[in-house]
Design a protein around this motif. Sequence first.
Motif, short mmCIF file in Angstrom:
data_model
loop_
_atom_site.label_atom_id
_atom_site.label_comp_id
_atom_site.label_asym_id
_atom_site.label_seq_id
_atom_site.Cartn_x
_atom_site.Cartn_y
_atom_site.Cartn_z
N PRO A 1 29.28 8.50 -8.08
CA PRO A 1 30.19 8.95 -6.57
C PRO A 1 29.57 8.37 -5.18
CG PRO A 1 29.00 10.58 -7.23
CD PRO A 1 28.71 9.91 -8.63
N ILE A 2 30.77 7.61 -4.70
CA ILE A 2 30.77 6.49 -3.00
C ILE A 2 30.36 7.77 -1.96
CG2 ILE A 2 31.42 4.98 -1.69
CD1 ILE A 2 32.96 4.14 -4.05
N TYR A 3 31.49 8.72 -2.58
CA TYR A 3 31.22 9.77 -1.06
C TYR A 3 30.38 10.91 -1.53
CZ TYR A 3 34.60 6.87 1.06
OH TYR A 3 35.74 5.42 1.53
N GLN B 1 23.71 16.97 1.43
CA GLN B 1 23.06 17.61 0.23
C GLN B 1 22.51 17.05 -0.86
OE1 GLN B 1 25.08 18.49 2.40
NE2 GLN B 1 24.34 20.91 3.84
N PHE B 2 23.64 16.45 -1.78
CA PHE B 2 23.57 16.63 -2.59
C PHE B 2 23.14 14.65 -2.53
CE2 PHE B 2 25.89 19.67 -3.17
CZ PHE B 2 25.76 20.05 -4.08
N ARG B 3 22.93 13.82 -2.07
CA ARG B 3 22.48 12.49 -1.83
C ARG B 3 21.27 12.33 -1.70
NH1 ARG B 3 24.59 10.66 3.31
NH2 ARG B 3 26.24 10.94 2.74
N ASP B 4 20.51 13.27 -0.57
CA ASP B 4 18.88 13.55 -0.66
C ASP B 4 18.63 14.65 -1.83
OD1 ASP B 4 15.95 13.95 -1.09
OD2 ASP B 4 16.22 13.70 1.68
N LEU C 1 39.92 8.15 -6.86
CA LEU C 1 40.74 7.65 -6.69
C LEU C 1 39.97 6.48 -6.99
CD1 LEU C 1 42.71 9.35 -3.87
CD2 LEU C 1 43.66 8.67 -6.06
N ASN C 2 38.54 5.94 -6.48
CA ASN C 2 38.15 4.79 -6.33
C ASN C 2 37.72 4.80 -8.22
OD1 ASN C 2 37.41 3.31 -4.47
ND2 ASN C 2 37.01 5.00 -3.33
N GLN C 3 38.19 5.19 -9.70
CA GLN C 3 37.47 5.58 -10.75
C GLN C 3 38.70 3.35 -11.04
OE1 GLN C 3 35.36 6.21 -12.13
NE2 GLN C 3 34.45 7.77 -10.98
N PRO C 4 37.61 2.86 -11.53
CA PRO C 4 38.65 1.91 -11.67
C PRO C 4 39.03 1.83 -13.61
CG PRO C 4 36.41 0.99 -12.18
CD PRO C 4 36.61 2.76 -11.51
N ILE C 5 38.37 2.79 -14.11
CA ILE C 5 39.20 2.89 -15.71
C ILE C 5 39.52 4.25 -15.85
CG2 ILE C 5 38.01 2.65 -18.33
CD1 ILE C 5 35.61 1.23 -16.48
N CYS C 6 38.42 5.50 -15.72
CA CYS C 6 38.95 7.25 -15.89
C CYS C 6 39.94 7.02 -14.84
CB CYS C 6 38.21 7.95 -15.99
SG CYS C 6 36.67 7.52 -18.00
N THR C 7 41.06 6.46 -14.45
CA THR C 7 41.52 7.22 -12.97
C THR C 7 42.31 8.63 -13.34
OG1 THR C 7 43.74 6.95 -14.24
CG2 THR C 7 42.65 5.26 -12.87
N ILE D 1 22.99 16.10 -10.83
CA ILE D 1 23.80 16.92 -10.50
C ILE D 1 24.87 16.24 -9.09
CG2 ILE D 1 23.33 18.53 -8.16
CD1 ILE D 1 20.45 18.58 -9.71
N PRO D 2 24.68 15.08 -8.80
CA PRO D 2 25.35 14.37 -8.06
C PRO D 2 26.73 13.74 -8.71
CG PRO D 2 23.68 13.48 -7.79
CD PRO D 2 23.18 14.27 -8.77
N LEU D 3 26.64 14.01 -9.97
CA LEU D 3 28.35 13.33 -11.11
C LEU D 3 29.15 15.06 -10.96
CD1 LEU D 3 26.30 12.03 -14.63
CD2 LEU D 3 27.16 10.96 -11.76
N LEU D 4 28.60 16.16 -10.33
CA LEU D 4 29.69 16.98 -10.40
C LEU D 4 31.21 16.68 -9.53
CD1 LEU D 4 27.81 19.98 -9.65
CD2 LEU D 4 29.19 19.77 -11.65
N PHE D 5 30.46 15.02 -8.19
CA PHE D 5 31.88 14.65 -7.01
C PHE D 5 31.53 13.58 -7.64
CE2 PHE D 5 28.32 17.59 -4.58
CZ PHE D 5 29.39 18.05 -3.73
#
Length: 429
Positions: free
Chosen positions: A390-392, A396-399, A241-247, A362-366
């Motif tokens: 991803p913002i959220y 385990q995926f942030r670090d 929902l936070n995506q400005p273009i690829c909604t 890897i984090p791009l999965l989110f």
Amino acid sequence: MNDHIVLDEYQLTIRSLSDRLVEAQAPIRVLDAVKWDENIRQDFFKHKGKQPPAVDRAYYEGRPLAFDPEAKKQEFQNIERDITRRLGQFNPVGQIMRRMCKEYRMVIRMLQARGTSDFGLISQELYGAASDAFHAGDPTLADLGLMLSDYLNNIAARGDLEDEPKSLTAKEAVAMLQSRLSAVFGDDTIRVLESDGIVADAAAGADYIKVRADALFNTRDVRALEVHEGLVHVGTTLNGLNQPICTFLSKGPPSSTVTQEGLAILMEVIAFASYPTRLRKLTNRTRAIHMAEEGADFMEVYRFYREQGYGLEESYGSASRVFRGSTPSGLPFTKDLSYLKGFILIYNYIQLAVRKGKLEQIPLLFCGKTTLEDMRTLRQLVDEGLVIPPIYLPPQFRDLNALSAWMCFSNFLNHLSLDRIEADYANIL
């Protein structure tokens, strides 16, 4: 929402096509369209569970879809045509959106086929079948289900890993879940509420989690819901929902269900929030779908659940998950394969990303309701500024330090022969 970002003409074109896709899919509610009503359940128990549920093609015809299927398919066809006209044949974002259009048309065809043999066949195209292999020569999902069942039976036979009693009411579970998710997402981001209109114990929406009002929980259940529904399902929706273009990343077609459920199960495992009883539920779903693919009917699957030690209500609920959208003697609805299938696919993906040193993937999965086959394209879109990272993200995926270390070992351990080791360890274990 990031509506204040100024977009150039190319970005605006993508955004407008993406918004049309999001709007077009809004009335398609697969689970609502396939579920069996309460009176079917009551009738089943009125006959003491001796007769299959009274569901046939006519049953679904009496429950029309919330949209005109022919007009809706045409709408997706038009969007797909406009994507090609405005972005060209080989544009990467265009390719993802076109695939989504095709997939939604297939979903509509599946829903039109409720109560017929085509329903199960299209379901297999969308979600896979239990007899699918992961790659040539590998075990199938059905094999995995049986293998895990053997392990889980060995664990259950011990009798000392009993589940703690389910003594938390829905109200207490809601309060616990709300405070934990507020700590991760901030106070007003996710609402947790009681609901009596859901089949499962809990269900995630865009920015809320519903908990079934008459269900009972233990602390382990609440932890699993926090990780599965909260950190993954709601987290990826919010990132979409936070995506400005690829909604379109805020909405998940069936191909993303496999990825999303796989992520959710992987998260449970690496957050130590899973447990044998929960895993058994997933393996039984896989086994039950496989039985139905091999010709078992509702009564046989219902008896399978009874033999596994489940109560009357739970056995009916689990068996009806397998045949919803179909008939009690038809092919199964295979959506519930997504959990184990997705887990294996995501696990392999992360393992390979670590092996190749591509941790940033890897984090791009989110970053929304992603689909595994789009991951390389998504990386490109992030670099182009068309998708925001991803913002959220779960801790385990942030670090990625701990996850990378685990996967490095795991890569090596995969090369060892467990049968050989078992023989060697025979006198010490």
